[in-house]
Structure formats: structure tokens, C-alpha cells
Scaffold this motif. Structure first.
Motif, PDB file in Angstrom:
ATOM      1  N   PRO A  74      14.049  49.914  25.665  1.00 25.76           N
ATOM      2  CA  PRO A  74      13.794  48.704  24.880  1.00 25.76           C
ATOM      3  C   PRO A  74      13.273  49.041  23.494  1.00 25.76           C
ATOM      4  O   PRO A  74      12.474  49.966  23.324  1.00 25.76           O
ATOM      5  CB  PRO A  74      12.745  47.954  25.711  1.00 25.76           C
ATOM      6  CG  PRO A  74      12.129  48.980  26.592  1.00 25.76           C
ATOM      7  CD  PRO A  74      13.184  50.003  26.855  1.00 25.76           C
ATOM      8  N   ALA A  75      13.743  48.307  22.501  1.00 25.35           N
ATOM      9  CA  ALA A  75      13.317  48.535  21.116  1.00 25.35           C
ATOM     10  C   ALA A  75      13.532  47.254  20.330  1.00 25.35           C
ATOM     11  O   ALA A  75      14.235  46.339  20.768  1.00 25.35           O
ATOM     12  CB  ALA A  75      14.096  49.688  20.482  1.00 25.35           C
ATOM     13  N   GLY A  76      12.908  47.200  19.153  1.00 25.42           N
ATOM     14  CA  GLY A  76      13.065  46.029  18.295  1.00 25.42           C
ATOM     15  C   GLY A  76      13.195  46.438  16.842  1.00 25.42           C
ATOM     16  O   GLY A  76      12.711  47.491  16.432  1.00 25.42           O
ATOM     17  N   THR A  77      13.861  45.595  16.078  1.00 21.75           N
ATOM     18  CA  THR A  77      14.004  45.799  14.639  1.00 21.75           C
ATOM     19  C   THR A  77      13.011  44.893  13.919  1.00 21.75           C
ATOM     20  O   THR A  77      12.793  43.752  14.333  1.00 21.75           O
ATOM     21  CB  THR A  77      15.435  45.456  14.186  1.00 21.75           C
ATOM     22  OG1 THR A  77      16.357  46.273  14.904  1.00 21.75           O
ATOM     23  CG2 THR A  77      15.615  45.680  12.693  1.00 21.75           C
ATOM     24  N   ALA A  78      12.403  45.419  12.857  1.00 17.30           N
ATOM     25  CA  ALA A  78      11.419  44.633  12.116  1.00 17.30           C
ATOM     26  C   ALA A  78      12.026  43.324  11.631  1.00 17.30           C
ATOM     27  O   ALA A  78      13.133  43.298  11.086  1.00 17.30           O
ATOM     28  CB  ALA A  78      10.893  45.445  10.938  1.00 17.30           C
ATOM     29  N   ALA A 143      19.567  45.318  22.877  1.00 16.98           N
ATOM     30  CA  ALA A 143      20.173  44.726  24.077  1.00 16.98           C
ATOM     31  C   ALA A 143      19.301  44.908  25.311  1.00 16.98           C
ATOM     32  O   ALA A 143      19.215  44.018  26.166  1.00 16.98           O
ATOM     33  CB  ALA A 143      21.554  45.341  24.308  1.00 16.98           C
ATOM     34  N   VAL A 144      18.636  46.061  25.408  1.00 17.08           N
ATOM     35  CA  VAL A 144      17.802  46.342  26.590  1.00 17.08           C
ATOM     36  C   VAL A 144      16.607  45.398  26.635  1.00 17.08           C
ATOM     37  O   VAL A 144      16.325  44.764  27.665  1.00 17.08           O
ATOM     38  CB  VAL A 144      17.318  47.807  26.588  1.00 17.08           C
ATOM     39  CG1 VAL A 144      16.395  48.070  27.774  1.00 17.08           C
ATOM     40  CG2 VAL A 144      18.504  48.761  26.628  1.00 17.08           C
ATOM     41  N   LEU A 145      15.888  45.280  25.519  1.00 16.53           N
ATOM     42  CA  LEU A 145      14.721  44.399  25.466  1.00 16.53           C
ATOM     43  C   LEU A 145      15.127  42.938  25.631  1.00 16.53           C
ATOM     44  O   LEU A 145      14.441  42.159  26.315  1.00 16.53           O
ATOM     45  CB  LEU A 145      13.979  44.601  24.144  1.00 16.53           C
ATOM     46  CG  LEU A 145      12.717  43.756  23.932  1.00 16.53           C
ATOM     47  CD1 LEU A 145      11.698  44.019  25.038  1.00 16.53           C
ATOM     48  CD2 LEU A 145      12.109  44.035  22.557  1.00 16.53           C
ATOM     49  N   MET A 146      16.226  42.542  25.025  1.00 16.83           N
ATOM     50  CA  MET A 146      16.712  41.164  25.149  1.00 16.83           C
ATOM     51  C   MET A 146      16.984  40.822  26.611  1.00 16.83           C
ATOM     52  O   MET A 146      16.570  39.767  27.111  1.00 16.83           O
ATOM     53  CB  MET A 146      17.982  40.980  24.325  1.00 16.83           C
ATOM     54  CG  MET A 146      18.548  39.569  24.360  1.00 16.83           C
ATOM     55  SD  MET A 146      17.621  38.400  23.353  1.00 16.83           S
ATOM     56  CE  MET A 146      18.367  38.685  21.730  1.00 16.83           C
ATOM     57  N   THR A 147      17.663  41.719  27.315  1.00 15.68           N
ATOM     58  CA  THR A 147      17.974  41.483  28.729  1.00 15.68           C
ATOM     59  C   THR A 147      16.714  41.405  29.572  1.00 15.68           C
ATOM     60  O   THR A 147      16.594  40.554  30.466  1.00 15.68           O
ATOM     61  CB  THR A 147      18.898  42.601  29.258  1.00 15.68           C
ATOM     62  OG1 THR A 147      20.120  42.599  28.510  1.00 15.68           O
ATOM     63  CG2 THR A 147      19.213  42.397  30.730  1.00 15.68           C
ATOM     64  N   GLN A 148      15.753  42.284  29.301  1.00 14.47           N
ATOM     65  CA  GLN A 148      14.498  42.272  30.052  1.00 14.47           C
ATOM     66  C   GLN A 148      13.787  40.928  29.917  1.00 14.47           C
ATOM     67  O   GLN A 148      13.337  40.340  30.912  1.00 14.47           O
ATOM     68  CB  GLN A 148      13.581  43.400  29.566  1.00 14.47           C
ATOM     69  CG  GLN A 148      14.013  44.794  29.980  1.00 14.47           C
ATOM     70  CD  GLN A 148      13.071  45.868  29.468  1.00 14.47           C
ATOM     71  OE1 GLN A 148      12.167  45.602  28.660  1.00 14.47           O
ATOM     72  NE2 GLN A 148      13.256  47.096  29.918  1.00 14.47           N
TER      73      GLN A 148
END
Length: 216
Positions: A74-78, A143-148
Motif C-alpha cells: 500500500p502507498a499513496g501519492t501526495a 491500487a493496493v491501498l484503495m482495495t484495502q
């Protein structure tokens, strides 16, 4: 005299035949020795070549299969927005004139803390007359964080069709420990708005609609 000097005597013939046989036998032994010496050398070379080729192939195969495949995380963009970009002063005033920016705000909800840990935007509104608060967060997840987060919303919240139309936007609402939380997932963002003032989906609807209208 004639008996001892005659070249054709039986004794002389037998002696010459014995010499020829001996020389022939020695010649055959010499040739056989040469052939036998060459065979082990050729066999050894072939064996070494075969062994070397097999070892190289095995090493190359082991190297090719030993490289691990990276596991998606999981990751995010500023988020390139400010709190007043997400909800303008007019948006807040239209919702309730008593609310304004909370100067001492710090993330408290689980959603806001998650957003902050993934470079998301977190904002706080304070009711100037009742000290009630509203907490807003906006995350641009991979995509990973969004799905979680979507899976968590599906498991713990109810779908709210008025927050948006799937797949453009999918809305959810839940109340936990006296705090109502609205969540909306778009193709790019995860938006949350929570407050003790929200007891049902319609209580947060005007703020949700205003925030979604400012997303690009």
C-alpha cells in the motif's frame, strides 16, 4: 661341407621364420599401445566438456529462478490540494455558518490517521458555538491501498447511492462510538468526512457533494 653352408637348409629356414614372427608381433603390440593411449584422452575430454556444460546450465538456471518477485504494498501519492481547495469557506458556510477552520486540529479518526500516513490531506472544522468538530481526509492511494480501504468500507459500512454513482464514485456511511463517517471512493481518491453531528447519511451529504465537486 655342403651340409653346413647351404642357405636352404631346414634349420636356416626355421630361424628366419621365427625372426619374422617376432618382429611382426612387436609391431602389432606397438600399434595397439598407441590406439589404447589415445582413447582415454578423448573420453576424458568429452566427459569434462559434458560435465562443464551441465554445471554452467544448472548455475544459470538457479540464478534466473532465485530472483524474488516484489510484493505490491500500500502507498499513496501526495495530494496537491489544500483544505480550502477541498472545502471552500462558502461550502462550509452553506453547510453551517457556525463552522470554521479548527486552528488546533490534529488527526484523530482512524481514517484521518491512515490518510496522514500515506501523504493524504487532513482538515478540521470547529463549531464556534458548540465546540463540535468535523474531520475531513483526502487520500490518493495506489491500487493496493484503495482495495484495502474499499474492502473495509464494504465490511463495516452501508452503501449510500446519493454520495455518487458507481463506478465514478461509490459512497458509504457508518456510525461507530457516536461518530458518523461518510466515505467516498473515486477512480483516484478516497474521501472521508466524520463528526459526532452525523447520525445518518444525509447529515454529511452537502459537504460530501461540495468536496467531490472540487476533485480533479
Amino acid at each position: 661341407m655342403t651340409l653346413f653352408d647351404s642357405p636352404a637348409s631346414p634349420s636356416a629356414r626355421r630361424l628366419r621364420a621365427g625372426v619374422f614372427l617376432c618382429v611382426g608381433a612387436l609391431s602389432l603390440i606397438g600399434l595397439s599401445g598407441c590406439t589404447a593411449d589415445a582413447a582415454p584422452g578423448a573420453s576424458g575430454s568429452a566427459s569434462a566438456a559434458a560435465t562443464g556444460g551441465s554445471s554452467s546450465s544448472a548455475t544459470a538456471s538457479a540464478t534466473a529462478t532465485s530472483t524474488p518477485t516484489p510484493t505490491p504494498t500500500p502507498a499513496g501519492t501526495a495530494v496537491a490540494m489544500s483544505c480550502t481547495d477541498l472545502l471552500t469557506l462558502d461550502d462550509v458556510y452553506a453547510f453551517n455558518p457556525n463552522f470554521g477552520s479548527d486552528p488546533s486540529y490534529k488527526p484523530t479518526s482512524a481514517s484521518a490517521k491512515t490518510a496522514a500516513s500515506f501523504q493524504g490531506l487532513t482538515c478540521g472544522l470547529l463549531n464556534q458555538s458548540s465546540d463540535g468538530t468535523i474531520e475531513i481526509s483526502l487520500t490518493q492511494p495506489n491500487a493496493v491501498l484503495m482495495t484495502q480501504q474499499q474492502d473495509k468500507a464494504v465490511a463495516s459500512s452501508k452503501i449510500v447511492p446519493t454520495y455518487g454513482t458507481p463506478p465514478t464514485a461509490q459512497g458509504f456511511f457508518t456510525v461507530s462510538n457516536g461518530i458518523g463517517e461518510a466515505q467516498v471512493f473515486t477512480d483516484t481518491y478516497w474521501l472521508t468526512i466524520s463528526s459526532s453531528n452525523f447520525l445518518e447519511p444525509g447529515d454529511a451529504e452537502s459537504l460530501v457533494s461540495a468536496a467531490l465537486g472540487h476533485l480533479k
